[in-house]
Design a protein around this motif. Sequence first.
Motif, short mmCIF file in Angstrom:
data_model
loop_
_atom_site.label_atom_id
_atom_site.label_comp_id
_atom_site.label_asym_id
_atom_site.label_seq_id
_atom_site.Cartn_x
_atom_site.Cartn_y
_atom_site.Cartn_z
N ASN A 160 0.83 -1.21 0.00
CA ASN A 160 0.00 0.00 0.00
C ASN A 160 0.86 1.26 0.00
O ASN A 160 0.53 2.25 -0.66
CB ASN A 160 -0.93 0.01 1.22
N ARG A 161 1.96 1.24 0.75
CA ARG A 161 2.84 2.41 0.80
C ARG A 161 3.48 2.66 -0.57
O ARG A 161 3.59 3.80 -1.02
CB ARG A 161 3.92 2.21 1.86
N GLU A 162 3.89 1.58 -1.24
CA GLU A 162 4.50 1.72 -2.56
C GLU A 162 3.48 2.22 -3.58
O GLU A 162 3.80 3.02 -4.46
CB GLU A 162 5.09 0.38 -3.01
N GLU A 165 2.99 5.96 -3.08
CA GLU A 165 4.09 6.73 -3.66
C GLU A 165 4.00 6.77 -5.18
O GLU A 165 4.22 7.81 -5.81
CB GLU A 165 5.43 6.12 -3.24
N HIS A 171 -1.37 7.12 1.96
CA HIS A 171 -1.53 5.72 2.33
C HIS A 171 -2.97 5.43 2.71
O HIS A 171 -3.54 4.40 2.35
CB HIS A 171 -0.59 5.40 3.49
#
Length: 206
Positions: A160-162, A165, A171
């Motif tokens: 999810n973080r990737e 970004e 997020h």
Amino acid sequence: MQTIRTILADDHELVAEGIKSLLDGVPHIEVLAEARNGKELLRYADVLLPDVALVDLNMPVMDGFETIKILKKEYPSIKTIAITMFAEKAVSERVMQLGASGYVLKNSPVEDLVEAIEKVNCGGTYCSEIKTGKRSSLVKEQLTKREIEIIALIAEGNTNREIAEALNISHRTVDTHRTNIMRKLNIHNSAALVRTALKEGIITRD
């Protein structure tokens, strides 16, 4: 053409709204009400007396099987169509035996749902077949462009973080999109999401 008055029952609000949105684009079909379970649908049937009831099979409180059985007994003039992800002949046969006039898979082209409504309203029957092709499905058309982008990134193994970004979003926004996607497709984990996305042509395998 005379307007066909329908009611719809699906416990997933986003799925129901997606189907309603698609049918709102058909001039001669009107969705009078949306229910979240069979009991609620029966209340609408009693008050509105629609021509056709669209009934999801997997619902809380009262499932689609029991709902279809009661509709056939108490409101025989209302034609029922089961709308489901169960692509199984035994299920379709049981539904028809209970009194449904139609059986439409949720991954069927929108045109098939319209055809089913038209046929059962005229006293006929309709049963989906498992089809291949690139026409838009009820499942895919419920997804936004952003949701499809997120599904593709999930399929590539991104966290999810990737994803946040890559798409320049927060997020928390990714979490919200992911929750909405799972609800729309009625699945509960990433592996099932990827399998469904590939099957429905939402994403392609490189």
